[in-house]
Scaffold this active site. Structure first.
Site, short mmCIF file in Angstrom:
data_model
loop_
_atom_site.label_atom_id
_atom_site.label_comp_id
_atom_site.label_asym_id
_atom_site.label_seq_id
_atom_site.Cartn_x
_atom_site.Cartn_y
_atom_site.Cartn_z
CE LYS A 1 6.63 -4.22 -6.36
NZ LYS A 1 7.28 -4.25 -7.68
NE ARG B 1 7.99 2.17 -6.08
CZ ARG B 1 7.03 1.33 -6.45
NH1 ARG B 1 6.13 0.92 -5.62
NH2 ARG B 1 7.01 0.91 -7.68
NE ARG C 1 1.69 -4.88 -15.12
CZ ARG C 1 2.43 -4.32 -14.20
NH1 ARG C 1 2.67 -4.95 -13.07
NH2 ARG C 1 2.96 -3.14 -14.40
NE ARG D 1 0.87 -0.24 -13.54
CZ ARG D 1 1.69 -0.65 -12.58
NH1 ARG D 1 1.34 -1.64 -11.79
NH2 ARG D 1 2.84 -0.06 -12.42
NE ARG E 1 6.70 1.09 -13.54
CZ ARG E 1 5.97 0.11 -14.07
NH1 ARG E 1 5.57 0.17 -15.34
NH2 ARG E 1 5.63 -0.92 -13.34
P1 AP5 Z 1 3.14 -8.17 -11.18
O1 AP5 Z 1 2.75 -9.12 -10.11
O2 AP5 Z 1 2.11 -7.24 -11.70
O3 AP5 Z 1 4.47 -7.40 -10.77
P2 AP5 Z 1 4.73 -6.19 -9.75
O4 AP5 Z 1 5.98 -6.50 -9.03
O5 AP5 Z 1 3.49 -5.95 -8.94
O6 AP5 Z 1 5.02 -5.04 -10.77
P3 AP5 Z 1 4.50 -3.53 -10.82
O7 AP5 Z 1 4.74 -3.06 -12.20
O8 AP5 Z 1 3.12 -3.41 -10.28
O9 AP5 Z 1 5.49 -2.86 -9.84
P4 AP5 Z 1 5.78 -1.40 -9.66
O10 AP5 Z 1 6.53 -1.49 -8.41
O11 AP5 Z 1 6.47 -0.71 -10.75
O12 AP5 Z 1 4.33 -0.71 -9.68
P5 AP5 Z 1 3.44 -0.03 -8.56
O13 AP5 Z 1 2.05 -0.19 -8.94
O14 AP5 Z 1 3.89 -0.47 -7.22
O15 AP5 Z 1 3.72 -9.04 -12.39
C1 AP5 Z 1 4.06 -8.45 -13.64
C2 AP5 Z 1 3.60 -9.36 -14.79
O16 AP5 Z 1 4.38 -10.52 -14.80
C3 AP5 Z 1 2.14 -9.84 -14.67
O17 AP5 Z 1 1.56 -9.89 -15.93
C4 AP5 Z 1 2.26 -11.23 -14.07
O18 AP5 Z 1 1.21 -12.08 -14.47
C5 AP5 Z 1 3.61 -11.69 -14.61
N1 AP5 Z 1 4.32 -12.51 -13.64
C6 AP5 Z 1 4.38 -12.37 -12.29
N2 AP5 Z 1 5.19 -13.30 -11.75
C7 AP5 Z 1 5.67 -14.05 -12.76
C8 AP5 Z 1 6.55 -15.18 -12.83
N3 AP5 Z 1 7.10 -15.72 -11.73
N4 AP5 Z 1 6.82 -15.69 -14.06
C9 AP5 Z 1 6.25 -15.16 -15.17
N5 AP5 Z 1 5.40 -14.10 -15.16
C10 AP5 Z 1 5.11 -13.55 -13.97
O19 AP5 Z 1 3.86 1.51 -8.70
C11 AP5 Z 1 3.48 2.26 -9.84
C12 AP5 Z 1 3.87 3.72 -9.65
O20 AP5 Z 1 3.18 4.26 -8.50
C13 AP5 Z 1 5.35 3.98 -9.34
O21 AP5 Z 1 6.12 4.05 -10.52
C14 AP5 Z 1 5.27 5.30 -8.58
O22 AP5 Z 1 5.08 6.37 -9.47
C15 AP5 Z 1 4.01 5.15 -7.76
N6 AP5 Z 1 4.25 4.56 -6.44
C16 AP5 Z 1 3.75 3.38 -5.95
N7 AP5 Z 1 4.18 3.14 -4.71
C17 AP5 Z 1 4.99 4.20 -4.39
C18 AP5 Z 1 5.75 4.52 -3.23
N8 AP5 Z 1 5.78 3.72 -2.17
N9 AP5 Z 1 6.48 5.67 -3.26
C19 AP5 Z 1 6.45 6.49 -4.32
N10 AP5 Z 1 5.76 6.24 -5.44
C20 AP5 Z 1 5.02 5.11 -5.47
MG MG Z 2 2.13 -4.35 -8.78
#
Ligand code: AP5
Ligand code: MG
Length: 215
Positions: A13, A88, A127, A161, A172
């Site tokens: 994402k 979410r 990552r 992270r 997660r």
């Molecule tokens: P990346 O692009 O970083 O993936 P992502 O989908 O952004 O993954 P996240 O881990 O950030 O998602 P998340 O939803 O758990 O975290 P968030 O910060 O939202 O890609 C991942 C890796 O793969 C990278 O190294 C990239 O280079 C590689 N990659 C990407 N695409 C690829 C491909 N096609 N092929 C190969 N490699 C690839 O949330 C974190 C925490 O915040 C949550 O756990 C929660 O506690 C809180 N939180 C955030 N939003 C909310 C909400 N709305 N409600 C409640 N809690 C929330």
């Molecule tokens: Mg992300």
């Protein structure tokens, strides 16, 4: 244009949102990034979110809905935005609809990034991001052109992270199934849910998203 990128942790994402930001001038709205900034700054929201995030659980709907409501009213969001990591839960999706309605806006697409979850643990474990500009990298899939130097800003410090450890990542993923997957039927019923193959190469995923947005 207002888009949601939806998918489990590691689906890509953030990677794709950054690309859309560069290519189309849309604003990336990552609740994860905003919460991590709040934790780092030690704000009241950050203090509440810190332990929850470290455990791999979801922060309360109330907190993230308030964050998004404030953020989308800022002038830069007029250009359009990509929601990354929000909504979410079903209550978050309903609250989003309500606030978009208040501003006379509507969602253009909700793009589900479909991935093989078994591979996601490896993806997030490798990552890292530039400490200066936030550009994302990966030990195997996306290294900086010059080892230890950010391609974008030349920064030499990188961060990993805390919640990317394998055990927390499993939690997660479980949260995604329990709380986030139920919003897919909600958007399907509205006829705006689309899918991309998130297992394809990063450039290919970008092409799939662009094809949807061009329709
Ligand atoms: P990346 O692009 O970083 O993936 P992502 O989908 O952004 O993954 P996240 O881990 O950030 O998602 P998340 O939803 O758990 O975290 P968030 O910060 O939202 O890609 C991942 C890796 O793969 C990278 O190294 C990239 O280079 C590689 N990659 C990407 N695409 C690829 C491909 N096609 N092929 C190969 N490699 C690839 O949330 C974190 C925490 O915040 C949550 O756990 C929660 O506690 C809180 N939180 C955030 N939003 C909310 C909400 N709305 N409600 C409640 N809690 C929330
Ligand atoms: Mg992300």
């Amino acid at each position: 244009m207002k888009i949601i990128l939806l998918g489990p942790p590691g689906a890509g994402k953030g990677t794709q949102a950054k690309r859309l930001e560069e290519a189309r001038g849309l604003i990336q709205l990552s609740t994860g990034d905003m919460l991590r900034a709040a934790v780092k700054a030690g704000t009241p929201v950050g203090l509440k979110a810190k332990a929850v995030m470290a455990e791999g659980k979801l922060v309360s709907d109330e907190i993230v809905i308030d964050i998004i409501r404030d953020r989308i009213q800022q002038p830069d969001c007029i250009k359009g935005f990509i929601l990354d990591g929000f909504p979410r839960t079903v209550p978050q999706a309903e609250a989003l609809d309500k606030m978009l309605g208040e501003f006379g806006w509507k969602l253009d697409s909700v793009i589900e990034m479909v991935v093989d979850e078994a591979v996601m643990v490896e993806r997030v474990a490798g990552r890292f991001t530039c400490a200066k500009c936030g550009q994302g990298y990966h030990d195997s899939f996306k290294k900086p052109a010059k080892d230890g130097v950010c391609d974008v800003c030349g920064g030499t410090e990188f961060i990993r992270r805390e919640d990317d450890r394998a055990e927390t990542m499993q939690k997660r993923l479980a949260e995604f199934h329990a709380q986030t997957a139920p919003i897919l039927p909600y958007y399907k019923s509205k006829g705006i849910l689309r899918h991309v193959d998130g297992m394809a190469a990063i450039d290919d995923v970008t092409r799939q998203i662009e094809a949807i947005l061009a329709e």
